[in-house]
Design a protein around this motif. Sequence first.
Motif, mmCIF file in Angstrom:
data_model
loop_
_atom_site.group_PDB
_atom_site.id
_atom_site.type_symbol
_atom_site.label_atom_id
_atom_site.label_comp_id
_atom_site.label_asym_id
_atom_site.label_seq_id
_atom_site.Cartn_x
_atom_site.Cartn_y
_atom_site.Cartn_z
ATOM 1 N N UNK A 28 0.811 -1.218 0.000
ATOM 2 C CA UNK A 28 0.000 0.000 0.000
ATOM 3 C C UNK A 28 0.844 1.268 0.000
ATOM 4 N N UNK A 29 2.159 1.106 -0.012
ATOM 5 C CA UNK A 29 3.070 2.254 0.064
ATOM 6 C C UNK A 29 3.791 2.459 -1.262
ATOM 7 N N UNK A 30 4.406 3.629 -1.453
ATOM 8 C CA UNK A 30 5.222 3.828 -2.647
ATOM 9 C C UNK A 30 6.311 2.762 -2.739
ATOM 10 N N UNK A 72 9.232 0.181 10.642
ATOM 11 C CA UNK A 72 8.615 1.489 10.425
ATOM 12 C C UNK A 72 8.883 1.983 9.008
ATOM 13 N N UNK A 73 7.846 2.239 8.226
ATOM 14 C CA UNK A 73 8.056 2.757 6.874
ATOM 15 C C UNK A 73 8.318 4.261 6.896
ATOM 16 N N UNK A 74 9.270 4.693 6.085
ATOM 17 C CA UNK A 74 9.598 6.109 5.949
ATOM 18 C C UNK A 74 9.500 6.473 4.474
ATOM 19 N N UNK A 75 8.693 7.476 4.166
ATOM 20 C CA UNK A 75 8.554 7.928 2.783
ATOM 21 C C UNK A 75 9.622 8.976 2.513
ATOM 22 N N UNK A 76 10.444 8.750 1.511
ATOM 23 C CA UNK A 76 11.511 9.675 1.148
ATOM 24 C C UNK A 76 11.079 10.491 -0.061
ATOM 25 N N UNK A 320 1.047 9.834 -5.502
ATOM 26 C CA UNK A 320 1.326 8.827 -4.482
ATOM 27 C C UNK A 320 0.524 9.135 -3.227
ATOM 28 N N UNK A 321 -0.294 8.185 -2.787
ATOM 29 C CA UNK A 321 -1.087 8.371 -1.581
ATOM 30 C C UNK A 321 -0.223 8.100 -0.353
ATOM 31 N N UNK A 322 -0.248 9.046 0.593
ATOM 32 C CA UNK A 322 0.470 8.887 1.856
ATOM 33 C C UNK A 322 -0.534 9.098 2.968
ATOM 34 N N UNK A 323 -0.723 8.078 3.792
ATOM 35 C CA UNK A 323 -1.772 8.154 4.800
ATOM 36 C C UNK A 323 -1.300 8.866 6.061
ATOM 37 N N UNK A 324 -2.270 9.284 6.848
ATOM 38 C CA UNK A 324 -2.029 9.993 8.103
ATOM 39 C C UNK A 324 -1.102 9.182 9.015
ATOM 40 N N UNK A 325 -0.257 9.911 9.751
ATOM 41 C CA UNK A 325 0.698 9.349 10.724
ATOM 42 C C UNK A 325 1.905 8.670 10.083
ATOM 43 N N UNK A 326 2.077 8.830 8.774
ATOM 44 C CA UNK A 326 3.255 8.266 8.108
ATOM 45 C C UNK A 326 4.439 9.204 8.273
ATOM 46 N N UNK A 327 5.620 8.628 8.502
ATOM 47 C CA UNK A 327 6.848 9.407 8.648
ATOM 48 C C UNK A 327 7.409 9.746 7.268
ATOM 49 N N UNK A 328 7.787 11.009 7.070
ATOM 50 C CA UNK A 328 8.273 11.489 5.764
ATOM 51 C C UNK A 328 9.587 12.243 5.951
ATOM 52 N N UNK A 329 10.544 12.002 5.051
ATOM 53 C CA UNK A 329 11.821 12.712 5.088
ATOM 54 C C UNK A 329 12.098 13.337 3.726
#
Length: 442
Positions: A28-30, A72-76, A320-329
């Motif tokens: 469900x993530x990038x 823990x997934x991190x979206x870059x 790209x859908x990024x859901x609430x509470x996701x960590x992003x850098x």
Amino acid sequence: MGPSEVLVAVLICCLTVQFVKLLWKHRRLPPGPLPFPLIGSLWRVGWKVRQDTLMKLANSYGNIFTLWIGHTPVIVLSGFEAVDDSLTDNPEALSGQPMFPVFKILGNEKGIMFSNGKTWKQQRHFARSTLQKMGQIKMSLEHQIEEEAAQLVEAFAREKGRPLDPSLPIMHSVSKVICSLAFGHPVAVDEKALHELTEHISTVTKFRGTAGEIEKIDSTTTFDEDNLVQVIFDLFAGGTDTLVATLSWALLFMVAHPDIQEQVQKELGSALSPSKLVCYEDRKRLPYTSAVIKETQRFSNVILFGAPRVCVDDMNVLGNFIEKNTLVIPDLCSINLDPKLWETPRQFNPNHFLDKDGKFIVRDEFLPFGTGSRACLGKHIAQVELFVLFTSLVRAFTFRLPEGVKEVNTEPVIAAVVHSCPFKLCAVPHWLQPTEDQGWRV
């Protein structure tokens, strides 16, 4: 089957279950490197982080990809388009601060840097409005920076061309400016700095309600002594190390590129009076010098990655859908080293900020102070300090390697703030005038 075999079988089953869970969540993530239990996808990063580590992953998975740190997934976000679309166009959705244990220790969820929600909004508004008021009397602050620059020149001159570590006197000057912001007057920063700083913070916390703010507000407010102390800490944390690192890099680049240093000095000599202190307004007559400062910020990359953010709402970034509470850098380095944006991204080249006629140009894709709702509040003050301190030093001295040192080491030391390797240089007087007390002044 013995106890050891049973234990191994249970362990394998647990890891298999965890692996399946990771794969289920991963879909469900990038896109990104395949995650494994315990280690996540850090196997693709390696033990040594470099400036282009995440850029290489972006080449394989796209400008928005998922990197797993453990489970823990991190979206870059890589590249200017992804960073700008998320932080600039969706500033509120991406305004959350992750509460890592170390952040809780440093900030106790107070102040600006390590807080969220109502506390963050009120404290940031307070800091912004205070800095804006100071901007209305900016001549006083800028005059003090000019005086600090003159004292910094004198500190370098006292070494009489002997090898010195420039970061130490620079740290003193920068810290004194922050002290003026925090306490209303400069404080001498020496080996007693920590003790003096503690005393001044104590004074602030005891100085209750004098300005009318703290005691005349409702019970739900976040304005209290603990938050005030934390905001002061945030000023020091955000306004010293990065500035010291940038100025140190600037002097090192002048040593590494004597032709650029000479061109800066020629521009200063033709545009400025030798008897006048450098001021921030002078930048309008110094396009090449201004370009050198901006190129130093771009090329040194003192902040490789923007502060980690947490989505406070669901958001969509470039499809790209990024859901609430996701960590992003946000990977700021991917912008500074992008060959699509810069003619020679891996070289120190002031022409990146000059047009064909030699005039200074503003680059929208240049984000040394970040962007969005958590961008640097002290941007203007930092710009004034960088310009005035650097220009004053290069006007007064020619910077060279110490005798016997043959090469300039520009290998970065990767950490929260990217510093150069420790170095010494010689500040040879270039344009100084003696004062009555046998000191030196620009």
